[in-house]
Design an enzyme around this catalytic site. Structure first.
Site, PDB file in Angstrom:
ATOM      1  N   ARG A 151      47.558  43.724  14.838  1.00 39.31           N
ATOM      2  CA  ARG A 151      47.945  42.560  15.896  1.00 39.31           C
ATOM      3  C   ARG A 151      49.254  41.983  15.115  1.00 39.31           C
ATOM      4  NH1 ARG A 151      48.003  42.408  20.209  1.00 39.31           N
ATOM      5  NH2 ARG A 151      47.179  40.223  20.908  1.00 39.31           N
TER       6      ARG A 151
ATOM      7  N   ASP B 230      41.400  37.163  10.066  1.00 38.97           N
ATOM      8  CA  ASP B 230      40.683  36.970  11.234  1.00 38.97           C
ATOM      9  C   ASP B 230      39.820  35.580  10.827  1.00 38.97           C
ATOM     10  OD1 ASP B 230      38.201  36.683  12.915  1.00 38.97           O
ATOM     11  OD2 ASP B 230      38.085  38.863  13.042  1.00 38.97           O
TER      12      ASP B 230
ATOM     13  N   ASN C 297      46.072  26.332  17.434  1.00 47.42           N
ATOM     14  CA  ASN C 297      46.001  27.090  18.682  1.00 47.42           C
ATOM     15  C   ASN C 297      44.828  27.951  18.786  1.00 47.42           C
ATOM     16  OD1 ASN C 297      47.181  27.978  21.492  1.00 47.42           O
ATOM     17  ND2 ASN C 297      46.857  29.800  20.046  1.00 47.42           N
TER      18      ASN C 297
ATOM     19  N   TYR D 212      31.655  26.238  24.745  1.00 45.26           N
ATOM     20  CA  TYR D 212      33.232  26.118  24.719  1.00 45.26           C
ATOM     21  C   TYR D 212      33.636  24.753  24.938  1.00 45.26           C
ATOM     22  CZ  TYR D 212      38.099  26.572  25.853  1.00 45.26           C
ATOM     23  OH  TYR D 212      39.577  26.564  25.949  1.00 45.26           O
TER      24      TYR D 212
ATOM     25  N   LYS E 101      35.689  22.058  22.152  1.00 41.89           N
ATOM     26  CA  LYS E 101      36.924  21.432  22.568  1.00 41.89           C
ATOM     27  C   LYS E 101      36.531  19.974  22.339  1.00 41.89           C
ATOM     28  CE  LYS E 101      38.865  24.630  22.503  1.00 41.89           C
ATOM     29  NZ  LYS E 101      40.213  25.043  21.655  1.00 41.89           N
TER      30      LYS E 101
HETATM   31  N1  LIG Z   1      44.157  29.447  28.891  1.00 43.99           N
HETATM   32  C1  LIG Z   1      43.650  28.049  29.295  1.00 43.99           C
HETATM   33  O1  LIG Z   1      43.622  27.890  30.412  1.00 43.99           O
HETATM   34  C2  LIG Z   1      43.525  27.004  28.276  1.00 43.99           C
HETATM   35  C3  LIG Z   1      42.786  25.981  28.728  1.00 43.99           C
HETATM   36  C4  LIG Z   1      42.596  24.890  27.759  1.00 43.99           C
HETATM   37  C5  LIG Z   1      42.707  25.160  26.505  1.00 43.99           C
HETATM   38  N2  LIG Z   1      43.247  26.346  26.026  1.00 43.99           N
HETATM   39  C6  LIG Z   1      43.150  26.493  24.516  1.00 43.99           C
HETATM   40  O2  LIG Z   1      44.571  27.046  24.069  1.00 43.99           O
HETATM   41  C7  LIG Z   1      44.397  27.797  23.165  1.00 43.99           C
HETATM   42  C8  LIG Z   1      45.064  29.147  23.241  1.00 43.99           C
HETATM   43  O3  LIG Z   1      44.506  29.868  24.488  1.00 43.99           O
HETATM   44  P1  LIG Z   1      45.070  31.066  25.312  1.00 43.99           P
HETATM   45  O4  LIG Z   1      44.877  30.697  26.604  1.00 43.99           O
HETATM   46  O5  LIG Z   1      46.479  31.211  24.530  1.00 43.99           O
HETATM   47  O6  LIG Z   1      43.973  32.213  24.717  1.00 43.99           O
HETATM   48  P2  LIG Z   1      44.412  33.647  24.282  1.00 43.99           P
HETATM   49  O7  LIG Z   1      45.611  34.208  25.295  1.00 43.99           O
HETATM   50  O8  LIG Z   1      43.159  34.438  24.469  1.00 43.99           O
HETATM   51  O9  LIG Z   1      44.977  33.718  22.800  1.00 43.99           O
HETATM   52  C9  LIG Z   1      44.286  33.160  21.937  1.00 43.99           C
HETATM   53  C10 LIG Z   1      44.835  33.765  20.531  1.00 43.99           C
HETATM   54  O10 LIG Z   1      43.876  33.508  19.742  1.00 43.99           O
HETATM   55  C11 LIG Z   1      43.822  34.611  18.792  1.00 43.99           C
HETATM   56  N3  LIG Z   1      42.385  34.928  18.238  1.00 43.99           N
HETATM   57  C12 LIG Z   1      41.205  34.657  18.553  1.00 43.99           C
HETATM   58  N4  LIG Z   1      40.100  34.742  17.994  1.00 43.99           N
HETATM   59  C13 LIG Z   1      40.834  34.836  16.771  1.00 43.99           C
HETATM   60  C14 LIG Z   1      40.224  35.113  15.279  1.00 43.99           C
HETATM   61  N5  LIG Z   1      38.824  35.248  14.966  1.00 43.99           N
HETATM   62  N6  LIG Z   1      41.300  35.128  14.429  1.00 43.99           N
HETATM   63  C15 LIG Z   1      42.509  35.313  14.596  1.00 43.99           C
HETATM   64  N7  LIG Z   1      43.034  35.104  15.848  1.00 43.99           N
HETATM   65  C16 LIG Z   1      42.202  34.884  16.768  1.00 43.99           C
HETATM   66  C17 LIG Z   1      43.839  35.865  19.440  1.00 43.99           C
HETATM   67  O11 LIG Z   1      44.281  37.102  19.119  1.00 43.99           O
HETATM   68  P3  LIG Z   1      44.086  38.496  19.749  1.00 43.99           P
HETATM   69  O12 LIG Z   1      45.121  38.426  20.859  1.00 43.99           O
HETATM   70  O13 LIG Z   1      44.292  39.546  18.518  1.00 43.99           O
HETATM   71  O14 LIG Z   1      42.799  38.284  20.430  1.00 43.99           O
HETATM   72  C18 LIG Z   1      44.976  35.535  20.665  1.00 43.99           C
HETATM   73  O15 LIG Z   1      46.008  35.420  20.006  1.00 43.99           O
HETATM   74  C19 LIG Z   1      43.226  27.961  23.039  1.00 43.99           C
HETATM   75  O16 LIG Z   1      42.626  27.035  21.613  1.00 43.99           O
HETATM   76  C20 LIG Z   1      42.191  27.424  24.058  1.00 43.99           C
HETATM   77  O17 LIG Z   1      41.008  27.037  23.953  1.00 43.99           O
HETATM   78  C21 LIG Z   1      43.452  27.201  26.888  1.00 43.99           C
END
Ligand SMILES: NC(=O)c1ccc[n+]([C@@H]2O[C@H](COP(=O)([O-])OP(=O)(O)OC[C@H]3O[C@@H](n4cnc5c(N)ncnc54)[C@H](OP(=O)(O)O)[C@@H]3O)[C@@H](O)[C@H]2O)c1
Length: 256
Positions: free
Chosen positions: A37, A55, A81, A153, A157
């Site tokens: 990754r 990880d 993040n 979840y 948060k």
């Molecule tokens: N999207 C929304 O609507 C939304 C709404 C409210 C809050 N948020 C918050 O915004 C933040 C980012 O969300 P996003 O939507 O961008 O999510 P995303 O597209 O799923 O991206 C999450 C990222 O975190 C990485 N990740 C997850 N578990 C990991 C681990 N154990 N070790 C290392 N890396 C890890 C993933 O890596 P991989 O790509 O390798 O899996 C990915 O790069 C999160 O905290 C989420 O709760 C998002």
């Protein structure tokens, strides 16, 4: 030029925030879960100043990621993040015996906050879903309740807000704020997410580097660069301390 570290930035909002900051001329260090990754991440943002690998679901890896980040020197800002969404069908237990969602969403930002050289600014990704979080702090690890991914979840948060405000209270010299990015169509948010994706990464990047008075606040919870409605329990210092104490107890890492 600021030096900014963004966790969980192989994809989604983390990568987008990193890209925005790099385009503005800041030195951005990204983070990915594995070497493969990390390679994807370097390809996605060749201008990144580095990629830290690990990880973040185990305490040992959290410590290692903190060491790697510290090896790059002190950052001006850290954007916490990394996150796992609400689609886990059952409780996944980590090697440390913790709920994986809780470990990644809550303990990882805590441990990195405690172990990394103190930056000037800390930004934690929360969510509007925190409003449905359980403020009792009973059964933080979901070892007693029947699993409900959406509730778990939302809980994490809310805990991210307790962490944000607890750090703001304990470390008055550091700007510590939380962001709701809206419900946006990343992999986590899903295709049907209604909010504007580009806006989803703006506030955390702005909080990391801007000299605008609105970005130089602490103990804030912001949506689209404005204060947002928060769960009143998040302001309770006793609950903040209970969460921080639990994080210390399970990780062995104190927030000095
Ligand atoms: N999207 C929304 O609507 C939304 C709404 C409210 C809050 N948020 C918050 O915004 C933040 C980012 O969300 P996003 O939507 O961008 O999510 P995303 O597209 O799923 O991206 C999450 C990222 O975190 C990485 N990740 C997850 N578990 C990991 C681990 N154990 N070790 C290392 N890396 C890890 C993933 O890596 P991989 O790509 O390798 O899996 C990915 O790069 C999160 O905290 C989420 O709760 C998002």
């Amino acid at each position: 030029m600021a030096r900014v570290f963004v966790t969980g930035s192989a994809d989604g909002l983390g990568l987008m925030a990193g890209r925005l900051l790099a385009e503005q001329g800041h030195a951005v260090v990204l983070h990915a879960r594995s070497d493969a990754r990390a390679e994807d991440t370097r390809e996605a943002l060749p201008d990144a100043a580095g990629v830290v690998v690990g990880d973040l679901s185990t305490v040992a890896a959290m410590r290692d990621v903190a060491d790697q980040a510290n090896g790059q020197g002190r950052f001006d800002a850290v954007i916490h993040n990394v996150g796992l969404g609400d689609r886990e069908r059952h409780r996944v237990e980590t090697a440390d015996g913790l709920s994986q969602m809780w470990a990644v969403n809550v303990l990882a930002p805590y441990v990195l906050t405690a172990l990394m050289h103190k930056p000037d600014r800390l930004i934690y990704l929360s969510s509007g879903m925190h409003l449905s979080g359980d403020p009792s702090l009973d059964d933080l690890q979901w070892s007693e309740r029947r699993w409900n991914g959406s509730q778990a979840y939302s809980d994490t948060k809310l805990y991210d807000l307790l962490l944000t405000f607890g750090v703001a209270r304990r470390w008055p010299g550091v700007l510590s704020n939380a962001v709701s990015p809206g419900w946006v169509p990343t992999r986590m948010g899903g295709r049907g997410a209604p909010d504007d994706l580009a806006e989803g990464a703006l506030t955390q990047a702005w909080l990391a580097v801007s000299d605008d008075p609105g970005a130089r606040v602490t103990g804030g919870y912001l949506y689209h660069q404005q204060p947002a409605d928060e769960h009143p329990a998040a302001r309770d210092p006793e609950l903040q301390d209970r969460l921080l104490d639990h994080c210390e107890a399970v990780s062995g890492v104190a927030l000095a």
